[in-house]
Motif scaffolding. Structure first.
Motif, mmCIF file in Angstrom:
data_model
loop_
_atom_site.group_PDB
_atom_site.id
_atom_site.type_symbol
_atom_site.label_atom_id
_atom_site.label_comp_id
_atom_site.label_asym_id
_atom_site.label_seq_id
_atom_site.Cartn_x
_atom_site.Cartn_y
_atom_site.Cartn_z
ATOM 1 N N ASP A 93 31.268 18.195 -48.882
ATOM 2 C CA ASP A 93 31.005 19.003 -49.999
ATOM 3 C C ASP A 93 29.865 18.456 -50.807
ATOM 4 N N ASP A 94 29.080 19.105 -51.361
ATOM 5 C CA ASP A 94 27.577 18.701 -52.048
ATOM 6 C C ASP A 94 28.038 17.901 -53.217
ATOM 7 N N ASN A 95 29.148 18.033 -53.882
ATOM 8 C CA ASN A 95 29.546 17.128 -55.112
ATOM 9 C C ASN A 95 30.085 15.761 -54.521
ATOM 10 N N LYS A 96 30.729 15.866 -53.290
ATOM 11 C CA LYS A 96 31.105 14.486 -52.774
ATOM 12 C C LYS A 96 29.817 13.554 -52.157
ATOM 13 N N ILE A 97 28.673 14.377 -51.750
ATOM 14 C CA ILE A 97 27.553 13.625 -51.409
ATOM 15 C C ILE A 97 26.836 13.049 -52.565
ATOM 16 N N ILE A 98 26.644 13.747 -53.763
ATOM 17 C CA ILE A 98 26.047 13.245 -54.983
ATOM 18 C C ILE A 98 26.712 12.187 -55.378
ATOM 19 N N ASP A 99 28.285 12.310 -55.295
ATOM 20 C CA ASP A 99 28.801 11.160 -55.785
ATOM 21 C C ASP A 99 28.579 9.892 -55.144
ATOM 22 N N LEU A 100 28.273 9.855 -53.776
ATOM 23 C CA LEU A 100 27.913 8.868 -52.768
ATOM 24 C C LEU A 100 26.759 8.226 -53.359
ATOM 25 N N TYR A 101 25.831 9.037 -53.842
ATOM 26 C CA TYR A 101 24.599 8.511 -54.453
ATOM 27 C C TYR A 101 24.723 7.785 -55.766
ATOM 28 N N TRP A 102 25.613 8.279 -56.604
ATOM 29 C CA TRP A 102 25.982 7.776 -57.847
ATOM 30 C C TRP A 102 26.754 6.542 -57.552
ATOM 31 N N LYS A 103 27.546 6.309 -56.218
ATOM 32 C CA LYS A 103 28.026 4.857 -56.267
ATOM 33 C C LYS A 103 27.210 3.942 -55.450
ATOM 34 N N ARG A 104 25.927 4.450 -55.056
ATOM 35 C CA ARG A 104 24.876 3.693 -54.285
ATOM 36 C C ARG A 104 25.401 3.356 -53.066
ATOM 37 N N GLU A 154 25.296 3.977 -48.943
ATOM 38 C CA GLU A 154 24.244 4.069 -47.881
ATOM 39 C C GLU A 154 24.593 5.392 -47.249
ATOM 40 N N ASN A 155 26.089 5.638 -47.280
ATOM 41 C CA ASN A 155 26.385 6.942 -46.558
ATOM 42 C C ASN A 155 25.984 8.267 -47.023
ATOM 43 N N ALA A 156 25.314 8.093 -48.148
ATOM 44 C CA ALA A 156 24.853 9.281 -49.152
ATOM 45 C C ALA A 156 23.648 9.915 -48.272
ATOM 46 N N ILE A 157 22.733 9.009 -47.727
ATOM 47 C CA ILE A 157 21.602 9.522 -46.842
ATOM 48 C C ILE A 157 22.166 10.064 -45.940
ATOM 49 N N SER A 158 23.047 9.520 -44.885
ATOM 50 C CA SER A 158 23.434 9.862 -43.819
ATOM 51 C C SER A 158 23.913 11.238 -43.833
ATOM 52 N N GLU A 159 24.876 11.495 -44.781
ATOM 53 C CA GLU A 159 25.547 12.600 -45.201
ATOM 54 C C GLU A 159 24.679 13.812 -45.474
ATOM 55 N N THR A 160 23.724 13.324 -46.288
ATOM 56 C CA THR A 160 22.539 14.371 -46.647
ATOM 57 C C THR A 160 21.751 14.842 -45.362
ATOM 58 N N GLU A 161 21.538 13.899 -44.446
ATOM 59 C CA GLU A 161 20.615 14.290 -43.251
ATOM 60 C C GLU A 161 21.384 15.155 -42.334
ATOM 61 N N LYS A 162 22.793 14.837 -42.177
ATOM 62 C CA LYS A 162 23.912 15.551 -41.562
ATOM 63 C C LYS A 162 24.028 17.022 -41.972
ATOM 64 N N LYS A 163 23.814 17.051 -43.181
ATOM 65 C CA LYS A 163 24.269 18.689 -43.754
ATOM 66 C C LYS A 163 22.832 19.404 -43.903
ATOM 67 N N TYR A 164 21.632 18.600 -44.547
ATOM 68 C CA TYR A 164 20.482 19.186 -44.898
ATOM 69 C C TYR A 164 19.433 18.860 -44.042
ATOM 70 N N GLY A 165 19.446 18.101 -43.019
ATOM 71 C CA GLY A 165 18.337 17.638 -42.174
ATOM 72 C C GLY A 165 17.521 18.875 -41.548
ATOM 73 N N ARG A 166 18.028 19.750 -40.975
ATOM 74 C CA ARG A 166 17.556 20.859 -40.135
ATOM 75 C C ARG A 166 17.120 21.850 -41.589
ATOM 76 N N TYR A 167 17.674 21.936 -42.374
ATOM 77 C CA TYR A 167 16.942 22.713 -43.586
ATOM 78 C C TYR A 167 15.729 22.160 -44.021
ATOM 79 N N CYS A 168 15.753 20.889 -44.323
ATOM 80 C CA CYS A 168 14.556 20.255 -44.902
ATOM 81 C C CYS A 168 13.523 20.339 -43.678
#
Length: 227
Positions: free
Chosen positions: A43-54, A56-70
């Protein structure tokens, strides 16, 4: 008209407002063909929470979900895999450096704006070096005549007011037309890609875009915008 002017006007328009995205284009962002759907995504909110917690999984989860989109957004501008990868990596880095303090209301829109602007910046650089490619020149040619030239815009109407008019215009057309417009002028999709996404002919896509541009030009003229 140049790429900077197009970017400023469209960026300030319906593309930069979360409320407008939700109202006009929920299917494009949340159910479009560019997000990975084969596996369950965080879920997006959980990914954002990972960023707030600093984490490193934040980037991997972002890439997993939005890599193709970007990648899709960047490639339609640059048409170069290496350059796309550079822009995408810079997108993740900028997201990491921006969240916190920001807490995006919609992560896809947030990332889309970043990767699009980074790709357009690189396109600007290559244009200065006389390297032409991608859908950008075609899009600029299509919008010529229905978006005011920079000098005239400064004299007749500021870009924020023009963006509001564009939003108002798009609110008055059918959802399929809005979606086709967004895929062409936000994602910079080719006519063939749009036709495949909607299951229609390329000629119908071209005719739809032509009619929208004509209506947009007429609308702006009626609103007192000097083209």
């Amino acid at each position: 008209m140049d790429i900077g002017q197009i970017r400023n006007i469209l960026y300030l328009s319906f593309f930069c407002c979360f409320v407008t995205w939700q109202l006009f284009f929920p299917c494009i962002i949340d159910e479009g063909p560019y997000l990975k759907r084969k596996e369950i995504q965080m879920d997006d909110n959980k990914i954002i929470d990972l960023y707030w917690k600093r984490s490193e999984n934040a980037i991997s989860e972002t890439e997993k979900k939005y890599g193709r989109y970007c990648y899709h957004i960047s490639f339609n501008i640059l048409h170069n895999n290496q350059d796309c990868e550079e822009c995408i990596n810079d997108t993740y880095l900028k997201a990491w450096n921006t969240i916190p303090p920001k807490y995006p209301k919609q992560l896809s829109t947030f990332l889309g704006k970043i990767v699009r602007n980074l790709s357009l910046d690189l396109y600007d650089k290559y244009t200065a070096e006389k390297r032409g490619f991608g859908q950008v020149p075609l899009v600029l040619d299509e919008l010529e005549g229905c978006i005011p030239a920079a000098s005239r815009t400064e004299q007749a109407i500021d870009e924020f007011a023009l963006a509001e008019l564009l939003n108002h215009f798009l609110a008055g057309i059918k959802q399929e037309q809005r979606s086709i417009f967004v895929q062409r002028y936000w994602y910079l999709n080719s006519v063939r890609e749009i036709a495949e996404n909607f299951g229609i002919s390329e000629s119908k896509v071209k005719m739809t875009l032509l009619r929208i541009r004509r209506r947009l030009k007429q609308f702006l003229v009626e609103e007192g915008v000097y083209l």
